[in-house]
Design an enzyme around this catalytic site. Structure first.
Site, PDB file in Angstrom:
ATOM      1  N   GLU A 102      23.746  36.681  35.984  1.00 36.58           N
ATOM      2  CA  GLU A 102      22.601  35.979  36.591  1.00 36.58           C
ATOM      3  C   GLU A 102      22.050  36.781  37.776  1.00 36.58           C
ATOM      4  OE1 GLU A 102      25.585  34.591  35.912  1.00 36.58           O
ATOM      5  OE2 GLU A 102      24.815  33.661  34.078  1.00 36.58           O
ATOM      6  N   GLU A 117      26.577  46.444  36.171  1.00 41.95           N
ATOM      7  CA  GLU A 117      27.837  46.157  35.462  1.00 41.95           C
ATOM      8  C   GLU A 117      28.039  44.653  35.576  1.00 41.95           C
ATOM      9  OE1 GLU A 117      29.469  48.312  33.827  1.00 41.95           O
ATOM     10  OE2 GLU A 117      28.817  50.235  34.632  1.00 41.95           O
ATOM     11  N   GLY A 158      28.571  42.598  39.189  1.00 42.34           N
ATOM     12  CA  GLY A 158      28.656  41.175  39.497  1.00 42.34           C
ATOM     13  C   GLY A 158      28.247  40.362  38.292  1.00 42.34           C
ATOM     14  N   GLY A 173      22.561  39.943  38.363  1.00 44.05           N
ATOM     15  CA  GLY A 173      22.074  41.213  37.812  1.00 44.05           C
ATOM     16  C   GLY A 173      20.647  41.078  37.275  1.00 44.05           C
ATOM     17  N   CYS A 201      36.383  41.511  34.571  1.00 45.71           N
ATOM     18  CA  CYS A 201      35.173  41.454  33.737  1.00 45.71           C
ATOM     19  C   CYS A 201      35.530  41.736  32.283  1.00 45.71           C
ATOM     20  CB  CYS A 201      34.141  42.441  34.241  1.00 45.71           C
ATOM     21  SG  CYS A 201      34.793  44.092  34.416  1.00 45.71           S
TER      22      CYS A 201
HETATM   23  P1  NAD Z   1      28.115  37.738  42.040  1.00 47.46           P
HETATM   24  O1  NAD Z   1      27.049  38.179  41.096  1.00 47.46           O
HETATM   25  O2  NAD Z   1      28.065  36.357  42.553  1.00 47.46           O
HETATM   26  O3  NAD Z   1      28.128  38.673  43.336  1.00 47.46           O
HETATM   27  C1  NAD Z   1      28.284  40.075  43.234  1.00 47.46           C
HETATM   28  C2  NAD Z   1      27.739  40.715  44.498  1.00 47.46           C
HETATM   29  O4  NAD Z   1      26.331  40.480  44.561  1.00 47.46           O
HETATM   30  C3  NAD Z   1      28.317  40.149  45.796  1.00 47.46           C
HETATM   31  O5  NAD Z   1      28.448  41.204  46.730  1.00 47.46           O
HETATM   32  C4  NAD Z   1      27.250  39.179  46.234  1.00 47.46           C
HETATM   33  O6  NAD Z   1      27.254  38.930  47.623  1.00 47.46           O
HETATM   34  C5  NAD Z   1      25.984  39.904  45.806  1.00 47.46           C
HETATM   35  N1  NAD Z   1      24.812  39.046  45.594  1.00 47.46           N
HETATM   36  C6  NAD Z   1      24.790  37.715  45.293  1.00 47.46           C
HETATM   37  N2  NAD Z   1      23.513  37.300  45.186  1.00 47.46           N
HETATM   38  C7  NAD Z   1      22.722  38.370  45.407  1.00 47.46           C
HETATM   39  C8  NAD Z   1      21.321  38.575  45.410  1.00 47.46           C
HETATM   40  N3  NAD Z   1      20.465  37.587  45.167  1.00 47.46           N
HETATM   41  N4  NAD Z   1      20.850  39.826  45.659  1.00 47.46           N
HETATM   42  C9  NAD Z   1      21.703  40.841  45.894  1.00 47.46           C
HETATM   43  N5  NAD Z   1      23.044  40.708  45.904  1.00 47.46           N
HETATM   44  C10 NAD Z   1      23.550  39.494  45.665  1.00 47.46           C
HETATM   45  O7  NAD Z   1      29.493  38.057  41.304  1.00 47.46           O
HETATM   46  P2  NAD Z   1      30.967  37.751  41.798  1.00 47.46           P
HETATM   47  O8  NAD Z   1      31.178  36.274  41.670  1.00 47.46           O
HETATM   48  O9  NAD Z   1      31.215  38.418  43.104  1.00 47.46           O
HETATM   49  O10 NAD Z   1      31.835  38.535  40.708  1.00 47.46           O
HETATM   50  C11 NAD Z   1      32.182  37.995  39.471  1.00 47.46           C
HETATM   51  C12 NAD Z   1      31.250  38.499  38.398  1.00 47.46           C
HETATM   52  O11 NAD Z   1      31.239  39.919  38.379  1.00 47.46           O
HETATM   53  C13 NAD Z   1      31.700  38.095  36.997  1.00 47.46           C
HETATM   54  O12 NAD Z   1      30.585  37.676  36.244  1.00 47.46           O
HETATM   55  C14 NAD Z   1      32.258  39.385  36.409  1.00 47.46           C
HETATM   56  O13 NAD Z   1      32.231  39.464  35.029  1.00 47.46           O
HETATM   57  C15 NAD Z   1      31.389  40.394  37.045  1.00 47.46           C
HETATM   58  N6  NAD Z   1      32.049  41.695  37.027  1.00 47.46           N
HETATM   59  C16 NAD Z   1      31.593  42.662  36.191  1.00 47.46           C
HETATM   60  C17 NAD Z   1      32.233  43.899  36.116  1.00 47.46           C
HETATM   61  C18 NAD Z   1      31.745  45.004  35.216  1.00 47.46           C
HETATM   62  O14 NAD Z   1      32.093  46.155  35.463  1.00 47.46           O
HETATM   63  N7  NAD Z   1      30.940  44.747  34.216  1.00 47.46           N
HETATM   64  C19 NAD Z   1      33.350  44.130  36.911  1.00 47.46           C
HETATM   65  C20 NAD Z   1      33.801  43.117  37.743  1.00 47.46           C
HETATM   66  C21 NAD Z   1      33.137  41.906  37.797  1.00 47.46           C
END
Ligand code: NAD
Length: 485
Positions: free
Chosen positions: A224, A243, A221, A226, A277
């Site tokens: 921030e 990731e 995700g 992460g 990503c």
């Molecule tokens: P996000 O960080 O908003 O959410 C990701 C997941 O985390 C979701 O399931 C969400 O419900 C959960 N989440 C949100 N807040 C949380 C918390 N406080 N505690 C635990 N879990 C929580 O990301 P997104 O908007 O769903 O995805 C887009 C982001 O993901 C982009 O920044 C993208 O670059 C990144 N991404 C990275 C990779 C990689 O492999 N490096 C791959 C795909 C996407």
């Protein structure tokens, strides 16, 4: 309605059901049950209860069940791909590929987890046995983003299960549909080995992250979230696998095949409407070919077909939500206000009338300090900047907080050698961007993440490591107490 799945049973979820929106039509494709912390608690308890049996299952039996997951994914490929297109907006042909790749991840980890559970190392003395023993961690929480709901889940679930862990899966709020439907793919596993809980990130996700019985958080995700997860995981010293976001550069040198580089840049920038990503997010081009390269990129971009991913002809599909599109547009407009020039796009198209589209956008005249060159732009935007030479391109590519992927187009092997050593990125591509390989570790450096998915490294992270020392002959040691007898 699709329901939560805990200990092999479907549940409506303790919160009110939510619609799942198709970003291409703005219509609901169906409703899903919505979980709360109570449901997350049940799911962790189920995974904990299932762990002793799953870890002790003979490896041939466990891996046969994972090959069966792969077989079921392939048997349901078209239906799952269609569901993915409806909830993510992404092109149907791509989604067919992602279902197959997900199946490959289950086959691959089923296979390689049979190879080793550690190693025997030389012991300090004869008559002893010393080993490095790999054991599963226990309950793993897999937290997945909306852009690749199935593939990024498979990259976590397959190695985690193959190593003998049990799972609680939390899909992203925008995309729980396909994931909840996977209960039929996992229903031959013993109850509790896989549990799926939809719900809010800050409630259900956070509950999993802080739960004392969860031993590892495998997260994909934003950077921030992460960072928050890593901080919270510190309380229990949980394992984390992160990731995160990226700002991937693509460098084009004057000796490269210009046509190939232009096509690859457009594809890498606009695939899945730039919501990858490892999207190409910055292009650095040697000055001598900067103009013809930019012209060719614009030429290709303006002919791209924008529309719903369910129609296989369409090349640029919708963004996930208006809020994400507004954030992308804000970066583009800020760059223009600060002096960048729009060669293509930079607006919300009139057609299709429904759906969250953003016109594929090419920017030149960008300065390095602009947000569009510094921050992740999770949308179809390609900023192009000229550089004097390879050294300047490499320095600018590395001057980023992120380090996920990077691409170089050149035919000069000396430059390739220097680039592969010095580029600060976990995924390094030469003349062919965004290529993943189930046997090749995937992940980021710096703020792009910690740990690797795929490859042997992607299995390694789901084990705890023990050093085992065995005095086989049972001899007492001269240094044991008492010394005086
Ligand atoms: P996000 O960080 O908003 O959410 C990701 C997941 O985390 C979701 O399931 C969400 O419900 C959960 N989440 C949100 N807040 C949380 C918390 N406080 N505690 C635990 N879990 C929580 O990301 P997104 O908007 O769903 O995805 C887009 C982001 O993901 C982009 O920044 C993208 O670059 C990144 N991404 C990275 C990779 C990689 O492999 N490096 C791959 C795909 C996407």
């Amino acid at each position: 309605m699709r329901q939560l799945w805990i200990y092999g049973q479907s549940y409506a979820g303790s919160d009110r059901a939510r619609p799942v929106i198709d970003p291409a039509t703005e219509q609901a494709i169906g409703e899903v049950g919505w979980g709360t912390m109570e449901d997350a608690e049940q799911a962790v308890a189920a995974a904990k209860a299932a762990f002793p049996g799953w870890r002790k299952l003979p490896a041939p039996d466990r891996t046969a069940m994972l090959h069966e997951v792969a077989r079921k994914l392939r048997a349901n490929l078209e239906q799952i791909a269609t569901e993915l297109t409806l909830e993510t907006g992404r092109a149907i042909a791509k989604n067919c590929g992602y279902v197959e790749w997900s199946a490959q991840a289950f086959d691959y980890y089923a296979q390689i987890s049979r190879n080793t559970r550690g190693r025997v190392i030389p012991s300090p003395e004869a008559g002893q046995l010393s080993m490095v023993l790999k054991v599963p961690l226990g309950v793993v929480a897999a937290i997945v983003p909306w852009n690749y709901p199935l593939l990024l889940l498979a990259w976590k679930a397959a190695p985690a299960l193959a190593a003998g862990n049990t799972l609680v899966i939390k899909p992203a709020g925008f995309t729980p549909w396909t994931t909840l439907g996977l209960s039929r793919i996992f229903d031959h596993l013993p109850p509790g080995v896989v549990n799926i809980v939809s719900g809010s990130g800050s409630r259900v996700g956070d509950y999993l992250v802080t739960h004392p019985d969860v031993r590892m958080i495998a997260f994909t995700g934003s950077t921030e979230v992460g960072q928050q997860i890593m901080r919270k995981a510190a309380d229990d010293i949980k394992h984390v696998h992160l990731e995160l976001g990226g700002k991937d550069p693509l460098i084009v040198l004057a000796d490269a095949d210009l046509e190939a580089a232009a096509r690859a840049a457009v594809w890498g920038g606009f695939l899945n409407a730039g919501q990858v990503c490892t999207s190409v997010e910055r292009v650095y081009v040697e000055q001598s070919i900067y103009e013809p390269f930019s012209e060719r990129v614009v030429d290709i971009t303006q002919k791209l077909l924008v529309g719903p991913g369910i129609d296989p002809e369409n090349e640029v599909t919708p963004m996930i939500r208006p809020s994400e599109r507004a954030a992308v547009d804000q970066q583009v407009q800020a760059a223009v206000a600060a002096g960048a020039e729009l060669l293509s796009g930079g607006f919300i198209p009139d057609r299709p009338a429904k759906g969250y589209y953003y016109a594929p956008t090419v920017l030149v005249g960008v300065a390095e300090h602009m947000a569009v060159m510094q921050e992740e732009t999770f949308g179809p935007v390609l900023p192009i900047a000229p550089v004097q030479d390879f050294d300047e391109a490499l320095a600018r590519a590395n001057a980023s907080r992120y380090g996920l992927g990077a691409t170089l187009f050149t035919n000069d092997p000396k430059k390739v050698l220097q680039y592969m050593e010095e580029i600060e990125a976990g995924n390094v591509w030469i003349n062919d961007p965004l290529i993943d390989n189930v046997a090749g570790p995937f992940g980021g450096m710096k703020r792009s993440g910690l740990g690797r998915e795929l490859g042997e490294e992607g299995l390694e992270d789901f084990y705890e490591t023990k050093h085992v020392h065995w005095e086989v002959e049972g001899r007492m040691k001269s240094w044991w107490y008492p010394w005086t007898e």
